[in-house]
Design a protein around this motif. Structure first.
Motif, short mmCIF file in Angstrom:
data_model
loop_
_atom_site.label_atom_id
_atom_site.label_comp_id
_atom_site.label_asym_id
_atom_site.label_seq_id
_atom_site.Cartn_x
_atom_site.Cartn_y
_atom_site.Cartn_z
N TYR A 52 0.83 -1.20 0.00
CA TYR A 52 0.00 0.00 0.00
C TYR A 52 0.87 1.26 0.00
CZ TYR A 52 -4.35 -2.54 1.03
OH TYR A 52 -5.45 -3.36 0.95
N GLY A 55 2.22 1.81 -3.25
CA GLY A 55 1.13 2.20 -4.14
C GLY A 55 0.78 3.67 -4.03
N ARG A 60 -0.40 4.31 -7.70
CA ARG A 60 -1.37 3.25 -7.94
C ARG A 60 -2.60 3.41 -7.06
NH1 ARG A 60 3.43 0.64 -8.01
NH2 ARG A 60 3.27 -0.20 -5.89
N ILE A 61 -2.44 4.11 -5.94
CA ILE A 61 -3.55 4.36 -5.03
C ILE A 61 -3.68 5.85 -4.81
CG2 ILE A 61 -4.62 3.72 -2.85
CD1 ILE A 61 -2.48 1.59 -2.48
N GLY A 83 -10.15 4.98 -7.40
CA GLY A 83 -8.73 4.65 -7.33
C GLY A 83 -8.15 4.62 -5.93
N VAL A 85 -8.39 3.24 -1.60
CA VAL A 85 -8.40 1.95 -0.89
C VAL A 85 -9.83 1.45 -0.75
CG1 VAL A 85 -6.27 2.44 0.36
CG2 VAL A 85 -8.47 3.09 1.39
N ASN A 114 -11.26 0.17 -6.95
CA ASN A 114 -10.44 0.18 -5.75
C ASN A 114 -9.14 -0.60 -5.96
OD1 ASN A 114 -13.00 -1.90 -4.70
ND2 ASN A 114 -10.93 -2.78 -4.85
N TYR A 115 -8.18 -0.34 -5.09
CA TYR A 115 -6.96 -1.13 -5.02
C TYR A 115 -7.32 -2.48 -4.39
CZ TYR A 115 -2.00 -2.09 -3.95
OH TYR A 115 -0.74 -2.65 -3.88
N THR A 116 -6.36 -3.39 -4.30
CA THR A 116 -6.65 -4.69 -3.69
C THR A 116 -7.20 -4.49 -2.27
OG1 THR A 116 -4.36 -4.86 -2.94
CG2 THR A 116 -4.90 -5.87 -5.03
N PHE A 253 -0.80 -4.63 -9.24
CA PHE A 253 -0.95 -4.01 -7.93
C PHE A 253 0.41 -3.71 -7.31
CE2 PHE A 253 -0.19 -8.34 -6.50
CZ PHE A 253 0.46 -8.18 -5.29
N CYS A 259 -3.98 2.29 -11.07
CA CYS A 259 -4.72 1.50 -10.09
C CYS A 259 -5.27 0.24 -10.76
CB CYS A 259 -5.88 2.32 -9.53
SG CYS A 259 -6.89 1.45 -8.31
#
Length: 323
Positions: A52, A55, A60-61, A83, A85, A114-116, A253, A259
């Motif tokens: 995270y 990210g 990515r987040i 994009g 959490v 969302n991210y993972t 990820f 994202c």
């Protein structure tokens, strides 16, 4: 290192804030991270937090996305995480999910972009604590294949189920449709350990027990075609029913600045509208099964304090972006 809950929350929260993420995101993600540790899901607790953090730094987040919540029908809650959490969107909609399940008997939460999701069991477990039976599914970047294809097809596509039971914590099942989670392969690779047969294939699609080769390859579904069928079913709910990226189309990820924009799909049911003594019946049946020698998920856990490996805490506290 042994930590109190509040100390663990503070460490996680400060690390997240240090990347530039806002307070709401930091609070939601830190809470979920510590909850995963208490649930015994260490691979998606503090050990997963650097994914995270990287990210946020790499883009990515989103560091500031505020989820948009809409209701296409009275029993449906739809969220666009923009994009960000997954945990924040769920937090924002949580009271609404509970209220609608109580009002209508059943409700659906569908989140996109969302991210993972981290520990998937976190979502239905929280609903079970409110007296609901819940099923959650999600997809992710394609890192799983079958021996028929040997190409990236699905994420690990986990499912998690939780139900309330009298006099005890909620009953929770949380498992991937892959033979194992990618974080377990990566952990083995970091320590140079071999992995069991049937977990993965290498970069050429050949089955391997070499964890370092497996990291460069793909995971396999558990149970062959049966596990792959479940992965496809989950893909339809988590990506098809949310509008999220199919796993084959989801950016990584772990690298890049895009994202994954995958989905989280949750169904929550008010059980006592159907069976007034459901909670007591479930508790009795679980005890009955345990008496017959059945290994009940979570029954082996007896976590009384948080014990985070020093190297994991050091990585979080001294986080540096991946190259």
């Amino acid at each position: 290192m042994r930590l109190e809950t509040q100390e663990a929350l503070s460490i996680a929260r400060q690390a997240i804030l240090a990347t530039g993420a806002n307070d709401a995101i930091a609070s939601s993600l830190a809470t979920a991270t510590v909850s995963a540790e208490w649930a015994g899901s260490r691979a998606v607790g503090f050990a997963h937090l650097p994914d995270y953090l990287d990210g946020f730094v790499q883009g990515r987040i989103s560091k500031s996305a505020e989820p948009t919540i809409t209701s296409p029908a009275p029993a449906l809650t739809q969220v666009d995480a923009h994009g960000g959490v997954a945990q924040l969107g769920f937090d924002r909609a949580f009271d609404q999910i509970v209220e609608r399940a109580n009002a209508f008997g059943v409700t659906v939460f569908a989140q996109v972009n969302n991210y993972t999701v981290g520990e998937l069991g976190y979502y239905p477990r929280r609903l079970a604590e409110k007296g609901l039976v819940a099923l959650a599914v999600t997809n992710a970047t394609a890192q799983m294949t079958t021996l028929d294809s040997r190409k990236p097809l699905y994420g690990t596509n986990p499912m998690a189920f939780a139900a309330p039971r009298g006099g005890s914590k909620p009953f929770v099942i949380d498992q991937a449709t892959s033979a194992t989670a990618f974080v377990n392969v990566r952990k083995a690779a970091e320590s140079g350990e071999a992995i069991p047969e049937g977990w993965a294939v290498d970069a050429h699609g050949e089955p391997t027990t070499d964890s370092r080769k497996a990291v460069e390859g793909l995971l396999l579904a558990f149970g062959g075609a049966r596990g792959a069928n479940l992965a496809l079913m989950i893909e339809i709910m988590a990506a098809g029913m949310t509008g999220g990226n199919w796993s084959m189309d989801a950016p990584s990820f772990a690298s890049g600045s895009e994202c994954p924009a995958v989905g989280l799909f949750v169904v929550a049911i008010k059980p006592d509208l159907l069976v007034p003594n459901f909670v007591e019946r479930l508790a009795a049946q679980i005890d009955r099964l345990a008496g017959q020698g059945v290994r009940i998920p979570g029954s082996h856990l007896n976590i009384t304090e948080l014990d985070i490996p020093d190297e994991v805490l050091a990585r979080v506290r001294e986080f540096k972006p991946l190259a």
